[in-house]
Structure formats: structure tokens, C-alpha cells
Write an enzyme that holds these catalytic residues in place. Structure first.
Site, PDB file in Angstrom:
ATOM      1  CG  ASN A 286      -5.585   9.902   0.559  1.00  0.00           C
ATOM      2  OD1 ASN A 286      -4.515   9.644   1.091  1.00  0.00           O
ATOM      3  ND2 ASN A 286      -5.973   9.335  -0.578  1.00  0.00           N
ATOM      4  NE  ARG A 287      -2.688   5.915   2.951  1.00  0.00           N
ATOM      5  CZ  ARG A 287      -3.362   5.626   1.824  1.00  0.00           C
ATOM      6  NH1 ARG A 287      -3.686   6.581   0.972  1.00  0.00           N
ATOM      7  NH2 ARG A 287      -3.715   4.387   1.559  1.00  0.00           N
TER       8      ARG A 287
ATOM      9  CG  HIS B   4     -10.648   7.228   2.965  1.00  0.00           C
ATOM     10  ND1 HIS B   4     -10.295   8.351   2.264  1.00  0.00           N
ATOM     11  CD2 HIS B   4     -10.352   6.173   2.134  1.00  0.00           C
ATOM     12  CE1 HIS B   4      -9.830   8.006   1.062  1.00  0.00           C
ATOM     13  NE2 HIS B   4      -9.831   6.695   0.960  1.00  0.00           N
TER      14      HIS B   4
ATOM     15  CG  HIS C 221     -13.360   6.003  -2.246  1.00  0.00           C
ATOM     16  ND1 HIS C 221     -13.057   4.946  -3.076  1.00  0.00           N
ATOM     17  CD2 HIS C 221     -12.228   6.307  -1.599  1.00  0.00           C
ATOM     18  CE1 HIS C 221     -11.794   4.615  -2.900  1.00  0.00           C
ATOM     19  NE2 HIS C 221     -11.259   5.425  -2.019  1.00  0.00           N
TER      20      HIS C 221
ATOM     21  CE1 TYR D  63     -13.834   1.908  -4.465  1.00  0.00           C
ATOM     22  CE2 TYR D  63     -12.042   1.047  -5.802  1.00  0.00           C
ATOM     23  CZ  TYR D  63     -12.554   1.401  -4.570  1.00  0.00           C
ATOM     24  OH  TYR D  63     -11.798   1.235  -3.436  1.00  0.00           O
TER      25      TYR D  63
ATOM     26  CG  ASP E  58      -3.586   5.255  -3.951  1.00  0.00           C
ATOM     27  OD1 ASP E  58      -4.384   6.206  -3.882  1.00  0.00           O
ATOM     28  OD2 ASP E  58      -3.446   4.410  -3.047  1.00  0.00           O
TER      29      ASP E  58
ATOM     30  CD  GLN F 258      -5.131   9.971  -3.847  1.00  0.00           C
ATOM     31  OE1 GLN F 258      -4.874  11.145  -3.563  1.00  0.00           O
ATOM     32  NE2 GLN F 258      -4.276   8.995  -3.606  1.00  0.00           N
TER      33      GLN F 258
ATOM     34  CD  GLU G 246     -10.351   8.446  -3.917  1.00  0.00           C
ATOM     35  OE1 GLU G 246     -10.215   8.690  -2.716  1.00  0.00           O
ATOM     36  OE2 GLU G 246      -9.662   7.579  -4.498  1.00  0.00           O
TER      37      GLU G 246
HETATM   38  C1  GAL Z   1      -8.009   5.677  -1.780  1.00  0.00           C
HETATM   39  C2  GAL Z   1      -6.617   5.685  -1.236  1.00  0.00           C
HETATM   40  C3  GAL Z   1      -6.075   4.289  -1.408  1.00  0.00           C
HETATM   41  C4  GAL Z   1      -6.955   3.282  -0.691  1.00  0.00           C
HETATM   42  C5  GAL Z   1      -8.395   3.463  -1.117  1.00  0.00           C
HETATM   43  C6  GAL Z   1      -9.366   2.630  -0.322  1.00  0.00           C
HETATM   44  O1  GAL Z   1      -8.557   6.962  -1.697  1.00  0.00           O
HETATM   45  O2  GAL Z   1      -5.824   6.649  -1.883  1.00  0.00           O
HETATM   46  O3  GAL Z   1      -4.742   4.217  -0.970  1.00  0.00           O
HETATM   47  O4  GAL Z   1      -6.824   3.447   0.688  1.00  0.00           O
HETATM   48  O5  GAL Z   1      -8.791   4.791  -1.004  1.00  0.00           O
HETATM   49  O6  GAL Z   1      -9.136   1.279  -0.481  1.00  0.00           O
END
Ligand code: GAL
Length: 350
Positions: free
Chosen positions: A80-81, A106, A176, A178, A248, A283, A310
Site C-alpha cells: 500500500n501507500r 506497493h 494481492h 483477487y 479500499d 485492506q 490484503e
Molecule cells: C490496493 C490499493 C488500491 C489499488 C490496488 C492496486 O491494495 O489499496 O488503491 O492501488 O491495490 O490496483
């Protein structure tokens, strides 16, 4: 459990990518790439016993190299950020790549999702290792890591992260993946039921960066303490939801140690995924930025076609003293475990 490797494809610069299939005694299996330790497929039985692939991914290395979204990837050094890609550690300022609006996301331009890891197959596990050199993407110190995957006969996928560094640094790993428990490529996952053991979540600004405030979920669309469909409140008139274009957000998990933190399930297939982790946060990301693209086996993916859980330390923890620390001291051992356990429930079973 058996592990078999075979060539998956080649990177643009000609390096071989291997896919490892971990099969359990039920015939259920998980495919993992050495490119990014990526979970490429997770095939588990639905309520009729038919194997269903519940993980979004691609059929080619090129798609993994060229597309955004981090499908199935292992993420680091920092998930994340990190605000403005800047932080101070031991009085020294560090500057990282800014690759998401004004912020670092990331792990940077070449995060661990884009590295080919060394693989080693032990009897009941698949172990990837990699050393990230001092200065990699701007992060300090050499970081020696291993990422271990097990998939047992109860259809539990275990992810174990270990790291040690030769100087003080920061570490916050996640996966990450999905998930779509209706089956990958079948459309939206907003009909899934989700329950999360969190009384609070971290507030975001318009760039999905935490403000530092920890808000109660009570009376908000973020209250998943009791199971509800993901889509029920996703369109609510709520500033935090609007900031993320959906969910998110980092949820502040109750308890400590390896404990159950979330349950995701599909009424259609009966597949239930119970998430356990040692990490303090998760997350919940409803694929809000998953733009229209091709997926595995001729399928198509679009916004909300999966949900990521996440498990992680809180985003931007380096700038908020009230968040658990992501600093890894020299010689200290980083160790985190996450499990995704797949079971089935009968129709209308709660
Ligand atoms: C998530 C993040 C989102 C987006 C995604 C990747 O972990 O919170 O904002 O960046 O990854 O597309």
C-alpha cells in the site's frame, strides 16, 4: 500434497517463468508463479464437488508484466501507500519512487511482484527466496526474505513471510489475490457475503492515503462485524467510500496472533473462505480500479470482479505513530502468517 513445476512462459527479456502446482489429496490445487510469488489459480471444490478457480489471473507472462493491478502478487517492501514516498528513519531521510498520484504504492516501480524468485520444493511446502539489495527502490539495507506456500488436505492455503535485514529498514508484506468465489471471470463479486472482525478502520484522503484517524465502523457502511453482502452499502453516500471509489480501506483487526479475521462466502457456489492472520490489519479492496481487461481462459475482468483481503500492517504507518510500527531493526526476524481456508456450505446455510 505434491508440488510439480513446469515452464509457464518467458519474460520480455527472455527469462523463464515457472509455474508450480501444489495439489492436495482431494485433487484441489493452487498454481503459483516464481514471478512475483504470484498466486495464479486456486482451484477448490464448490458445494457439488466441482473444482472452481476462485482467483483472478492471466495465462501469459506478458500480461503479468504489462498490466497493472497486482493480480495474485506478493507485495513489498511496503504494501500500500507511503505518503509522498518519503520517510525518515534513524534521522536519515529516504526518498522512494512516487508511482500512484503523489504517493509510493506497493514497493515502487519494480516491487517484489516483478521479481523472479528462487524456488525450492520441500516435501509439504514451496519456498521462494530473494535478497533485495540495499537501496532497492530507495529502501535502506539488504533484506533477505522467504515466502512459503502450503496447501493442505483441508484445502487451507498458508502463506508464511520471513525476512531479516543487515540494517534498520521498513517491511510490510501482503498478498494481492483477487478472489471471486463464484468462479474467476464470472462477473462481479459484490454479491459475496463478507464478515470482518474489525470495530474500526483507518480513514483515507482522496488519494487513498490514511489521514491517521481511526474511525469506528459503528453506523457506517464499514460495519462488517455481522456478515452482509459487499454490495449492500457500497454505493452509500459516504465520504470514505467516495474517496476509495468503493471499499479500499484498512480494517483494524481485533486480537493478536494467528486468529480468524474475516469470512467471505458465495451463495452461488457455497464456497466459504475463512481468513486467518498474524497481521494487525486487512485492506478490503473491491477491485475499484480493475479496468476492463482479458483474464484466464478467455474470460474478461472489470471493476468489482474480485475482492482482495490484503492482510498487512496499516498503510503509511511510517507517518502515524498511532499505527503499529513497520520498522524492522537490523537482525530482527520478521515473521507473518496468513491462511485462506476453503470450505463449503449448503444452500441457505448461515
Ligand atoms: C490496493 C490499493 C488500491 C489499488 C490496488 C492496486 O491494495 O489499496 O488503491 O492501488 O491495490 O490496483
Amino acid at each position: 500434497m505434491s508440488v510439480q513445476g513446469k515452464e509457464f512462459g518467458r519474460t520480455a527479456d527472455g527469462r523463464t517463468v515457472t509455474v508450480y502446482r501444489i495439489t492436495n489429496k482431494n485433487g484441489a490445487y493452487v498454481d503459483v508463479l516464481d514471478y512475483g510469488c504470484t498466486l495464479q489459480s486456486i482451484c477448490v471444490p464448490n458445494r457439488d464437488g466441482t473444482l472452481t478457480d476462485v482467483c483472478l489471473g492471466y495465462d501469459t507472462v506478458t500480461e503479468y508484466e504489462e498490466n497493472d493491478g497486482y493480480l495474485g502478487a506478493f507485495v513489498g517492501r511496503h504494501a500500500n501507500r507511503i505518503g509522498k514516498g518519503e520517510f525518515v528513519l534513524n534521522g536519515q531521510a529516504y526518498s522512494l519512487a512516487v508511482n500512484n498520484g503523489p504517493n509510493h504504492l506497493h514497493g515502487g516501480l519494480k516491487g517484489f511482484d516483478k521479481v523472479i524468485w528462487s524456488a525450492c520444493v520441500a516435501s509439504d511446502r514451496l519456498i521462494f527466496s530473494h535478497t533485495s539489495p540495499d537501496g532497492d527502490e530507495g529502501y535502506p539495507a539488504n533484506l533477505m526474505m522467504s515466502v512459503t506456500y502450503c496447501f493442505d488436505d483441508s484445502n487451507t492455503l498458508t502463506l508464511i513471510y520471513d525476512a531479516v535485514s543487515d540494517g534498520d529498514t521498513v517491511v510490510n508484506f501482503t498478498n494481492h489475490c483477487y478472489f471471486n468465489l463464484n468462479g474467476q471471470g464470472t462477473g462481479t463479486a459484490t454479491d459475496h457475503l463478507l464478515q470482518v472482525n474489525a470495530d474500526a478502520f483507518t480513514e483515507n484522503d482522496g488519494d487513498c492515503l490514511p489521514t491517521g484517524k481511526i474511525l469506528s465502523v459503528e453506523g457506517t457502511p464499514f460495519d462488517f462485524r455481522t456478515s452482509k453482502p459487499i454490495g449492500r452499502d457500497i454505493g452509500a453516500d459516504d465520504e470514505n467510500l467516495k474517496n476509495g471509489s468503493g471499499y479500499d480501506h484498512n480494517f483494524v483487526l481485533q486480537g493478536e496472533g494467528l486468529r480468524e479475521v474475516a469470512v467471505l462466502s458465495s451463495e452461488k457456489t457455497g464456497i466459504v473462505m475463512t481468513t486467518r492472520t498474524t497481521q494487525p490489519g486487512v485492506q478490503v479492496y473491491t477491485a475499484n480500479f480493475l479496468t476492463y481487461r482479458g483474464g484466464k481462459n478467455g474470460t474478461r475482468y472489470s471493476v468489482r470482479d474480485g475482492v482482495c483481503l490484503e492482510t498487512q500492517h496499516f498503510p503509511d504507518a511510517l507517518h502515524h505513530e498511532n499505527f503499529p510500527s513497520v520498522v524492522l531493526k537490523q537482525g530482527e526476524e520478521y515473521h507473518q502468517i496468513t491462511q485462506y481456508a476453503f470450505t463449503v456450505k449448503e444452500e441457505n446455510e448461515v
